[in-house]
Motif scaffolding. Structure first.
Motif, PDB file in Angstrom:
ATOM      1  N   ILE A  47       0.876  -1.168   0.000  1.00  0.00           N
ATOM      2  CA  ILE A  47       0.000   0.000   0.000  1.00  0.00           C
ATOM      3  C   ILE A  47       0.910   1.213   0.000  1.00  0.00           C
ATOM      4  O   ILE A  47       1.874   1.284   0.766  1.00  0.00           O
ATOM      5  N   GLU A  48       0.584   2.180  -0.845  1.00  0.00           N
ATOM      6  CA  GLU A  48       1.462   3.325  -0.985  1.00  0.00           C
ATOM      7  C   GLU A  48       0.641   4.607  -1.046  1.00  0.00           C
ATOM      8  O   GLU A  48      -0.432   4.638  -1.653  1.00  0.00           O
ATOM      9  N   ASP A  49       1.119   5.641  -0.395  1.00  0.00           N
ATOM     10  CA  ASP A  49       0.576   6.976  -0.569  1.00  0.00           C
ATOM     11  C   ASP A  49       1.733   7.960  -0.533  1.00  0.00           C
ATOM     12  O   ASP A  49       2.896   7.551  -0.566  1.00  0.00           O
ATOM     13  N   GLU A  50       1.443   9.256  -0.484  1.00  0.00           N
ATOM     14  CA  GLU A  50       2.523  10.240  -0.524  1.00  0.00           C
ATOM     15  C   GLU A  50       3.348  10.258   0.753  1.00  0.00           C
ATOM     16  O   GLU A  50       4.466  10.763   0.771  1.00  0.00           O
ATOM     17  N   ASN A  51       2.842   9.661   1.838  1.00  0.00           N
ATOM     18  CA  ASN A  51       3.530   9.688   3.119  1.00  0.00           C
ATOM     19  C   ASN A  51       4.306   8.418   3.452  1.00  0.00           C
ATOM     20  O   ASN A  51       5.365   8.487   4.045  1.00  0.00           O
ATOM     21  N   VAL A  65       3.918   0.840   2.619  1.00  0.00           N
ATOM     22  CA  VAL A  65       3.688  -0.218   3.600  1.00  0.00           C
ATOM     23  C   VAL A  65       3.626  -1.546   2.860  1.00  0.00           C
ATOM     24  O   VAL A  65       2.835  -1.713   1.933  1.00  0.00           O
ATOM     25  N   PHE A  66       4.501  -2.473   3.253  1.00  0.00           N
ATOM     26  CA  PHE A  66       4.488  -3.827   2.723  1.00  0.00           C
ATOM     27  C   PHE A  66       3.936  -4.736   3.809  1.00  0.00           C
ATOM     28  O   PHE A  66       4.319  -4.611   4.969  1.00  0.00           O
ATOM     29  N   TYR A  67       3.055  -5.651   3.420  1.00  0.00           N
ATOM     30  CA  TYR A  67       2.485  -6.549   4.424  1.00  0.00           C
ATOM     31  C   TYR A  67       2.272  -7.934   3.848  1.00  0.00           C
ATOM     32  O   TYR A  67       2.166  -8.117   2.644  1.00  0.00           O
ATOM     33  N   LEU A  68       2.240  -8.885   4.752  1.00  0.00           N
ATOM     34  CA  LEU A  68       2.125 -10.292   4.404  1.00  0.00           C
ATOM     35  C   LEU A  68       1.433 -11.008   5.545  1.00  0.00           C
ATOM     36  O   LEU A  68       1.726 -10.747   6.711  1.00  0.00           O
ATOM     37  N   LYS A  69       0.504 -11.872   5.238  1.00  0.00           N
ATOM     38  CA  LYS A  69      -0.201 -12.651   6.261  1.00  0.00           C
ATOM     39  C   LYS A  69       0.798 -13.565   6.961  1.00  0.00           C
ATOM     40  O   LYS A  69       1.643 -14.179   6.324  1.00  0.00           O
ATOM     41  N   ILE A 116       5.847  -3.903   7.253  1.00  0.00           N
ATOM     42  CA  ILE A 116       7.038  -3.071   7.194  1.00  0.00           C
ATOM     43  C   ILE A 116       6.610  -1.694   6.705  1.00  0.00           C
ATOM     44  O   ILE A 116       5.957  -1.572   5.672  1.00  0.00           O
ATOM     45  N   ILE A 117       7.001  -0.659   7.453  1.00  0.00           N
ATOM     46  CA  ILE A 117       6.612   0.708   7.137  1.00  0.00           C
ATOM     47  C   ILE A 117       7.847   1.499   6.717  1.00  0.00           C
ATOM     48  O   ILE A 117       8.844   1.532   7.437  1.00  0.00           O
ATOM     49  N   PHE A 118       7.759   2.134   5.544  1.00  0.00           N
ATOM     50  CA  PHE A 118       8.817   2.998   5.043  1.00  0.00           C
ATOM     51  C   PHE A 118       8.295   4.432   4.981  1.00  0.00           C
ATOM     52  O   PHE A 118       7.473   4.748   4.122  1.00  0.00           O
ATOM     53  N   PRO A 119       8.725   5.320   5.885  1.00  0.00           N
ATOM     54  CA  PRO A 119       8.319   6.731   5.790  1.00  0.00           C
ATOM     55  C   PRO A 119       8.920   7.366   4.537  1.00  0.00           C
ATOM     56  O   PRO A 119      10.052   7.063   4.165  1.00  0.00           O
ATOM     57  N   TYR A 132       2.563  15.252  16.626  1.00  0.00           N
ATOM     58  CA  TYR A 132       2.360  13.827  16.897  1.00  0.00           C
ATOM     59  C   TYR A 132       0.975  13.359  16.459  1.00  0.00           C
ATOM     60  O   TYR A 132       0.828  12.288  15.876  1.00  0.00           O
ATOM     61  N   LYS A 133      -0.060  14.152  16.732  1.00  0.00           N
ATOM     62  CA  LYS A 133      -1.439  13.765  16.393  1.00  0.00           C
ATOM     63  C   LYS A 133      -1.631  13.654  14.880  1.00  0.00           C
ATOM     64  O   LYS A 133      -2.303  12.743  14.405  1.00  0.00           O
ATOM     65  N   ILE A 134      -1.031  14.541  14.139  1.00  0.00           N
ATOM     66  CA  ILE A 134      -1.145  14.501  12.678  1.00  0.00           C
ATOM     67  C   ILE A 134      -0.424  13.274  12.133  1.00  0.00           C
ATOM     68  O   ILE A 134      -0.941  12.573  11.256  1.00  0.00           O
ATOM     69  N   LEU A 135       0.758  12.997  12.666  1.00  0.00           N
ATOM     70  CA  LEU A 135       1.500  11.809  12.258  1.00  0.00           C
ATOM     71  C   LEU A 135       0.715  10.544  12.587  1.00  0.00           C
ATOM     72  O   LEU A 135       0.641   9.618  11.781  1.00  0.00           O
ATOM     73  N   GLU A 136       0.107  10.515  13.749  1.00  0.00           N
ATOM     74  CA  GLU A 136      -0.707   9.366  14.149  1.00  0.00           C
ATOM     75  C   GLU A 136      -1.883   9.162  13.199  1.00  0.00           C
ATOM     76  O   GLU A 136      -2.163   8.034  12.797  1.00  0.00           O
ATOM     77  N   GLU A 137      -2.556  10.215  12.817  1.00  0.00           N
ATOM     78  CA  GLU A 137      -3.678  10.110  11.875  1.00  0.00           C
ATOM     79  C   GLU A 137      -3.219   9.541  10.539  1.00  0.00           C
ATOM     80  O   GLU A 137      -3.897   8.684   9.959  1.00  0.00           O
ATOM     81  N   LYS A 138      -2.072   9.998  10.044  1.00  0.00           N
ATOM     82  CA  LYS A 138      -1.566   9.530   8.756  1.00  0.00           C
ATOM     83  C   LYS A 138      -1.197   8.051   8.803  1.00  0.00           C
ATOM     84  O   LYS A 138      -1.488   7.297   7.871  1.00  0.00           O
ATOM     85  N   ILE A 139      -0.561   7.634   9.881  1.00  0.00           N
ATOM     86  CA  ILE A 139      -0.160   6.229   9.997  1.00  0.00           C
ATOM     87  C   ILE A 139      -1.387   5.334  10.127  1.00  0.00           C
ATOM     88  O   ILE A 139      -1.498   4.303   9.463  1.00  0.00           O
ATOM     89  N   LEU A 140      -2.312   5.707  10.986  1.00  0.00           N
ATOM     90  CA  LEU A 140      -3.501   4.881  11.179  1.00  0.00           C
ATOM     91  C   LEU A 140      -4.366   4.840   9.928  1.00  0.00           C
ATOM     92  O   LEU A 140      -5.004   3.824   9.650  1.00  0.00           O
ATOM     93  N   LYS A 141      -4.366   5.902   9.172  1.00  0.00           N
ATOM     94  CA  LYS A 141      -5.143   5.932   7.929  1.00  0.00           C
ATOM     95  C   LYS A 141      -4.648   4.872   6.949  1.00  0.00           C
ATOM     96  O   LYS A 141      -5.443   4.138   6.361  1.00  0.00           O
ATOM     97  N   ILE A 142      -3.326   4.777   6.807  1.00  0.00           N
ATOM     98  CA  ILE A 142      -2.791   3.790   5.860  1.00  0.00           C
ATOM     99  C   ILE A 142      -2.818   2.373   6.435  1.00  0.00           C
ATOM    100  O   ILE A 142      -3.040   1.407   5.713  1.00  0.00           O
ATOM    101  N   LEU A 143      -2.622   2.227   7.744  1.00  0.00           N
ATOM    102  CA  LEU A 143      -2.622   0.878   8.336  1.00  0.00           C
ATOM    103  C   LEU A 143      -4.027   0.269   8.391  1.00  0.00           C
ATOM    104  O   LEU A 143      -4.164  -0.950   8.409  1.00  0.00           O
TER     105      LEU A 143
END
Length: 112
Positions: free
Chosen positions: A24-28, A31-35, A84-87, A97-108
């Motif tokens: 999953i990719e966005d401008e921020n 994120v690579f994931y695997l079951k 795996i998260i790549f900023p 911190y709150k803005i960063l948290e929103e961005k991370i949770l949005k993509i996760l």
């Protein structure tokens, strides 16, 4: 920092990239994931060296992201993934911190 059992380490990376992972990719973030076959999710944060030149910058962004994951770990108790998260932006070092948290949770939350 999150507990060791929730961290993705060494040999798991080799296994991760040898199998078909999803992305999953966005401008921020990228994120690579695997079951996984465990009954919990594991995470890793890998800031790119080209973007975060100094070790203090890489450690700071890792601490912030791991802290967000630790505080929101209950969102992943039904999902069992290796993540795996790549900023992708250097601005995260100076962002609220709150803005960063929103961005991370949005993509996760897109991980299925």
């Amino acid at each position: 920092m999150i507990k060791k059992k929730f961290r993705l380490k060494g040999d798991d990376f080799k296994r991760f990239f040898n199998l078909n992972f999803k992305k999953i990719e966005d401008e921020n973030f990228k994120v690579f994931y695997l079951k996984n076959s465990l009954n919990y999710s594991r995470f890793s944060v890998k800031p790119p060296l080209k973007l975060f030149k100094k070790p203090t910058e890489r450690n700071k962004i890792k601490r912030r992201i791991y802290n967000i994951i630790r505080n929101n770990l209950d969102l992943f108790k039904d999902k069992f993934f290796d993540i795996i998260i790549f900023p992708q932006k250097k601005d995260f070092l100076f962002e609220n911190y709150k803005i960063l948290e929103e961005k991370i949770l949005k993509i996760l939350t897109k991980i299925k």
